[in-house]
Design a protein around this motif. Structure first.
Motif, short mmCIF file in Angstrom:
data_model
loop_
_atom_site.label_atom_id
_atom_site.label_comp_id
_atom_site.label_asym_id
_atom_site.label_seq_id
_atom_site.Cartn_x
_atom_site.Cartn_y
_atom_site.Cartn_z
N ASP A 72 0.83 -1.18 -0.06
CA ASP A 72 -0.19 -0.02 0.03
C ASP A 72 0.81 1.24 -0.14
O ASP A 72 0.67 2.19 0.68
CB ASP A 72 -0.92 0.03 1.24
CG ASP A 72 -1.94 -0.99 1.10
OD1 ASP A 72 -2.39 -1.54 -0.18
OD2 ASP A 72 -2.67 -1.53 2.01
N ARG B 76 -2.41 -5.76 -7.52
CA ARG B 76 -3.40 -4.90 -6.87
C ARG B 76 -4.80 -5.70 -6.70
O ARG B 76 -5.27 -6.42 -7.74
CB ARG B 76 -4.03 -3.65 -7.82
CG ARG B 76 -5.21 -2.91 -7.36
CD ARG B 76 -5.53 -1.75 -8.05
NE ARG B 76 -4.57 -0.85 -8.12
CZ ARG B 76 -4.35 0.35 -7.12
NH1 ARG B 76 -5.31 0.45 -6.37
NH2 ARG B 76 -3.47 1.06 -7.39
N GLU C 157 -10.94 -7.85 -0.57
CA GLU C 157 -10.58 -7.30 0.89
C GLU C 157 -9.07 -7.50 0.96
O GLU C 157 -8.55 -8.27 0.13
CB GLU C 157 -11.53 -8.02 1.71
CG GLU C 157 -11.36 -9.39 1.87
CD GLU C 157 -12.18 -10.32 1.07
OE1 GLU C 157 -11.70 -11.51 1.26
OE2 GLU C 157 -12.59 -9.81 0.23
N PRO C 158 -8.50 -6.67 1.78
CA PRO C 158 -7.11 -6.58 1.79
C PRO C 158 -6.79 -8.25 2.31
O PRO C 158 -7.42 -8.70 3.09
CB PRO C 158 -6.75 -5.74 3.15
CG PRO C 158 -7.87 -4.74 3.11
CD PRO C 158 -9.24 -5.61 2.48
N ARG D 244 -3.85 -3.96 0.00
CA ARG D 244 -4.54 -4.24 -1.19
C ARG D 244 -3.41 -4.24 -2.30
O ARG D 244 -3.40 -4.82 -3.52
CB ARG D 244 -5.59 -3.32 -1.40
CG ARG D 244 -7.04 -3.82 -0.85
CD ARG D 244 -8.16 -2.99 -1.39
NE ARG D 244 -9.28 -3.63 -0.97
CZ ARG D 244 -10.37 -3.09 -0.05
NH1 ARG D 244 -9.69 -2.08 0.75
NH2 ARG D 244 -11.15 -3.73 0.40
#
Length: 492
Positions: A318, A449, A453-454, A468
């Motif tokens: 991120d 990417r 969800e993360p 993410r």
């Protein structure tokens, strides 16, 4: 041909029956009973498994070969080729078995299991293979001596077992004895007694209850030792120590497993310090790739001042700062397996916990939708290796080169019907490299990417951040690692 073999068998059995009674007869009977149901090989494997490295791998490979050989012999060969056992009345009562077997005589399952175990063990450790071979030969001969098999049964069983033992390479390739090739470093400091060496020692790595600190302290009495506080960040503790010591530190050492080594390697790469690895973990993947298997080899490399350039990988989560990894990183199923293994390991042990974690993750996994360098894919999980791993169509196990400047990217597709089933079947059949569900690529940079969800990120066997977006980069020759010269005086 069969008649000729039968005549030869009968002649050999009749000659064996003429042997005079001796004190060895009870020993042959005891040996053949001990090998019933592979009890002898299970006990031998248990002893080998007490020692890490080739002995333990040989034990596991040997038991796998015995299991496969027993299945082939009893479920396929014996029903397909029924044959009557030798006439035991030819032998003296002291040589006969009290309860002779009643299944088909062809081929000998005892000889097959003995040859399979010996072959498999020798593939991992030739020394242990030489030690086991006479016992395996004794088991094979004992079947003729007690009248349980014809000589051709034993010969065929031995050939069958050896073939199955060799065939285990298809599902579990044998790791090369030589370390990964890397470019030698031109200038690395020499250290004899630890003066100028900062050494991180993790007492939680490796076997439970074993603290490597006393042995390490004896090996390098003048080294600055750091025993980490498990409640604090390991990298921050190491940075604080190096900042306090100032310019007096000329090299960084680490005694621990791959997770600890990864932390020390990151600090060494950022500070431009050469790294010496003392393998005290459970698997020691990085140390084995570098060519350091014992603390004595690490000490010799420090004394000689010999090192090689090694690639590392970094990942930005991120948009955060780069995080280094020396072996592997993973998203999806891999971090889940690591997390569950760590939770269950105190109660079950490392290997049982890892197996149960893998089974649970495969059963409950959900596919991940993500973009790889802009291309949308659906997968079950992704592996990223620092450097090209081998074998390509199997679980990545070793690196033939440590300075190839690439990332080894692998993932299992989830956009195909029955993808998990097809993946498992291709693994069992040894055809993973040709499976459409399995993708392997070499990259220098990889941008990921997530479109869901993360997800957690695991680096070198330890679960770290969630995110993410992930940017993986191969850092060419980012680290210098001490490596001893081999018996020929060559470094790589």
């Amino acid at each position: 041909m069969w008649k000729a073999v039968d005549r030869l068998d009968r002649g050999l059995v009749q000659r064996s029956a003429l042997f005079p009674a001796s004190r060895a007869d009870p020993a042959w009977k005891a040996l053949t009973r001990l090998a019933d149901h592979s009890k002898l090989w299970c006990a031998t494997a248990s002893v080998f498994a007490l020692r890490k490295g080739p002995a333990r791998r040989g034990a596991v490979r040997g038991l796998a070969a015995v299991a496969a050989t027993s299945a082939v012999t009893n479920l396929l060969a014996k029903p397909t080729f029924p044959r009557r056992r030798p006439a035991t009345y030819l032998l003296s009562p002291r040589r006969r078995l009290a309860d002779p077997p009643r299944s088909s005589s062809f081929p000998s399952g005892h000889a097959a299991s003995a040859a399979a175990f010996t072959t498999a063990v020798a593939m991992e450790s030739p020394v242990l293979g030489v030690l086991v071979a006479p016992v395996a030969a004794g088991v094979a001969y004992s079947r003729v001596h007690v009248g349980a098999h014809w000589p051709s049964d034993v010969a065929t069983g031995a050939l069958l077992g050896a073939a199955v033992g060799l065939a285990t390479q298809r599902w579990w390739p044998v790791r090369p004895a030589k370390p990964g090739v890397a470019r030698p470093s031109e200038a690395v400091c020499r250290i004899d007694d630890g003066d100028g060496l900062a050494l991180l020692v993790n007492p939680l790595s490796g076997a439970a209850g074993h603290d490597p600190l006393p042995a390490v302290a004896d090996q390098w009495p003048k080294a600055a030792l750091l025993r980490p506080n498990p409640e604090k960040d390991l990298g921050e503790q190491l940075d604080t120590m190096l900042g306090t010591r100032g310019d007096g530190i000329r090299a960084l050492g680490v005694a621990g497993g791959d997770g600890t080594v990864g932390t020390a390697a990151a600090v060494a790469a950022e500070r431009g310090l050469p790294l010496v690895v003392v393998p005290t973990g459970t698997l020691n993947h990085f140390a084995r790739d570098v060519g350091v298997h014992t603390a004595e080899q690490a000490a010799r490399a420090l004394t000689e001042g010999t090192a090689v350039h090694v690639d590392l990988g970094t990942v930005e989560v991120d948009g955060g700062p780069p995080r280094w990894f020396v072996n592997t990183a993973g998203i999806g199923g891999y971090p889940d397996v690591v997390r569950l293994r760590q939770r269950w390991e105190p109660r079950l042990g490392k290997w049982p916990a890892a197996v149960l974690a893998l089974v649970r993750v495969l059963a409950r996994a959900r596919p991940l939708r993500m973009r790889l360098d802009g291309t949308e894919v659906l997968m079950w999980g992704m592996f990223v290796g620092s450097g090209g791993f081998e074998p390509k169509g199997f679980t990545p196990s070793w690196r033939p080169r440590l300075d190839d400047g690439i990332l080894d990217v692998r993932y299992v597709r989830a956009d195909l019907h029955w993808s998990r089933t097809r993946f498992v079947l291709s693994v069992l059949s040894g055809t993973l490299a040709r499976s459409r569900t399995y993708v392997q690529q070499d990259r220098e940079v990889l941008d990921v990417r997530l479109l869901c969800e993360p997800q957690p990120l695991a680096c070198d066997g330890e679960v770290r951040l969630h995110g993410r977006t992930f940017r993986f980069v191969a850092r060419d020759e980012a680290l210098r690692v001490y490596r001893p010269r081999d018996a020929t005086g060559r470094l790589a």
